[in-house]
Design a protein around this motif. Sequence first.
Motif, short mmCIF file in Angstrom:
data_model
loop_
_atom_site.label_atom_id
_atom_site.label_comp_id
_atom_site.label_asym_id
_atom_site.label_seq_id
_atom_site.Cartn_x
_atom_site.Cartn_y
_atom_site.Cartn_z
N LYS A 1 58.04 42.49 34.31
CA LYS A 1 58.13 43.95 34.36
C LYS A 1 57.64 44.50 35.70
CE LYS A 1 59.30 44.48 29.96
NZ LYS A 1 60.57 45.13 29.51
N GLY A 2 56.63 43.84 36.27
CA GLY A 2 56.05 44.34 37.52
C GLY A 2 55.76 43.22 38.49
N PRO A 3 56.79 42.64 39.11
CA PRO A 3 56.60 41.48 39.99
C PRO A 3 55.80 41.78 41.25
CG PRO A 3 58.85 42.30 40.15
CD PRO A 3 58.21 43.03 39.00
N ASN A 4 55.59 43.03 41.59
CA ASN A 4 54.85 43.39 42.80
C ASN A 4 53.43 43.84 42.50
OD1 ASN A 4 57.04 42.87 44.56
ND2 ASN A 4 57.92 44.87 44.09
N ILE A 5 52.95 43.56 41.32
CA ILE A 5 51.57 43.91 40.96
C ILE A 5 50.67 42.71 41.26
CG2 ILE A 5 50.02 44.66 39.12
CD1 ILE A 5 52.43 45.90 37.72
N SER A 6 49.90 42.81 42.32
CA SER A 6 49.09 41.68 42.79
C SER A 6 48.09 41.19 41.74
CB SER A 6 48.36 42.05 44.07
OG SER A 6 47.54 43.19 43.87
N TYR A 7 47.52 42.11 40.98
CA TYR A 7 46.51 41.75 40.00
C TYR A 7 47.06 40.78 38.95
CZ TYR A 7 42.83 42.33 36.47
OH TYR A 7 41.82 42.11 35.56
N LEU A 8 48.31 40.92 38.56
CA LEU A 8 48.91 40.01 37.59
C LEU A 8 48.97 38.59 38.13
CD1 LEU A 8 51.89 42.19 36.26
CD2 LEU A 8 49.64 41.87 35.22
N TRP A 9 49.31 38.45 39.41
CA TRP A 9 49.40 37.13 40.03
C TRP A 9 48.01 36.48 40.13
CZ3 TRP A 9 53.96 34.84 40.49
CH2 TRP A 9 55.11 35.64 40.55
N GLN A 10 47.01 37.28 40.48
CA GLN A 10 45.65 36.74 40.57
C GLN A 10 45.15 36.30 39.20
OE1 GLN A 10 42.65 38.39 39.32
NE2 GLN A 10 41.43 36.61 39.95
N GLN A 11 45.42 37.11 38.18
CA GLN A 11 45.00 36.75 36.84
C GLN A 11 45.70 35.50 36.34
OE1 GLN A 11 42.62 38.63 34.44
NE2 GLN A 11 42.00 38.59 36.58
N LYS A 12 46.94 35.31 36.75
CA LYS A 12 47.68 34.10 36.37
C LYS A 12 47.09 32.88 37.08
CE LYS A 12 52.33 32.16 36.00
NZ LYS A 12 52.13 31.81 34.57
N ALA A 13 46.64 33.06 38.32
CA ALA A 13 46.11 31.94 39.11
C ALA A 13 44.75 31.47 38.62
CB ALA A 13 46.02 32.36 40.57
N MET A 14 43.88 32.42 38.27
CA MET A 14 42.48 32.13 38.02
C MET A 14 42.21 30.99 37.03
SD MET A 14 40.10 33.06 35.45
CE MET A 14 40.65 34.65 34.84
N PRO A 15 42.85 30.94 35.86
CA PRO A 15 42.54 29.86 34.92
C PRO A 15 42.88 28.47 35.43
CG PRO A 15 43.68 31.66 33.82
CD PRO A 15 43.81 31.91 35.28
N TYR A 16 43.88 28.37 36.29
CA TYR A 16 44.25 27.06 36.82
C TYR A 16 43.16 26.51 37.73
CZ TYR A 16 48.95 27.72 34.96
OH TYR A 16 50.01 27.89 34.11
N PHE A 17 42.48 27.37 38.47
CA PHE A 17 41.38 26.90 39.30
C PHE A 17 40.23 26.38 38.45
CE2 PHE A 17 43.25 30.25 42.19
CZ PHE A 17 43.91 29.34 42.99
N LYS A 18 39.97 27.08 37.35
CA LYS A 18 38.89 26.65 36.47
C LYS A 18 39.25 25.38 35.71
CE LYS A 18 36.74 31.16 36.10
NZ LYS A 18 36.27 32.27 35.24
N ALA A 19 40.53 25.09 35.63
CA ALA A 19 41.00 23.83 35.03
C ALA A 19 41.19 22.75 36.11
CB ALA A 19 42.31 24.05 34.29
N ARG A 20 40.84 23.08 37.35
CA ARG A 20 40.94 22.17 38.50
C ARG A 20 42.38 21.78 38.82
NH1 ARG A 20 35.42 18.48 37.67
NH2 ARG A 20 34.01 20.29 37.65
#
Length: 287
Positions: free
Chosen positions: A83-102
């Motif tokens: 719905k909002g591909p240019n919303i940076s916050y959505l991309w950051q929120q998608k990224a964050m769990p992967y870092f915590k899962a290494r």
Amino acid sequence: MTNTKYTIICILILASCKDYDQLKDISETKVEAYNSKEKTEAQIYTEDQQEIIDRYVYNCADKYSYRFNHHRYQECLDEGIKKGPNISYLWQQKAMPYFKARKYEVGMQYLDKAVELNKVRYLPYRGFIKCIFSKNYKEAIKDFEAIKAIEGNSIVMDHSYNFYLALSHLQLNHFEKAEEMFQNDVNAQIEQWGEKEYHHLSIFYLGVTQYEQKKWKEAIQSFDKTLEKYSMFSEVMYYKSTCLYELGQLEESREWYNKAIENGKAGNTISEANSLYENYPYQILWN
């Protein structure tokens, strides 16, 4: 994660450190002064974009644990991104769990998109991830130098950009440069807050840089200052015991080594919030 107020630094320290009564109380006023340049979103969300965030983050993804219900969590964000591909916050929120899962490379592709959309907000966060999570120190330096060129030295995840730059140089064995940068970081905190009002990790890592250069007496002085802030910090005790050994003070070295083991096994270690997910430089695994 990136929207958390930087003033939680005191709460995080008090909540996670068993020796909290030994830590110097830092008033909200002093924290706010140190963090006075709290960043705001460079991208101003439209009403429609905010509605997408509310619907797919706060009323969808946040209803699930990204650790135990990660499929549903990510599905919410994927729908939001459609719905909002240019919303940076959505991309950051998608990224964050992967870092915590290494899963660093998986997460980084999404975080890179957030940076592309909103450099001022997410470039320092990406530098933090590269420094603490993926251990890509040369790239972390590039990110922090880039954001400093835009806005000067500021704060991300409870520490200054210069702190993470110094930590990255330490991990690249640039000991003299790291020592200079940590000393400057400590001095800046003292200037802002007053004498001895510095974060215990800043003075600890200053001591580590001196330890690595065989400046045993200077390192001990830094470690003693760290212990004034956090008297049961096991890593400090360990590295102090090594310095004492090198100085020929064997009995005292043995005493501090035993204290280090006792406090390490009791969990008195680095108390950063993200140390739940990643070991910090020079952290010791006692158990």
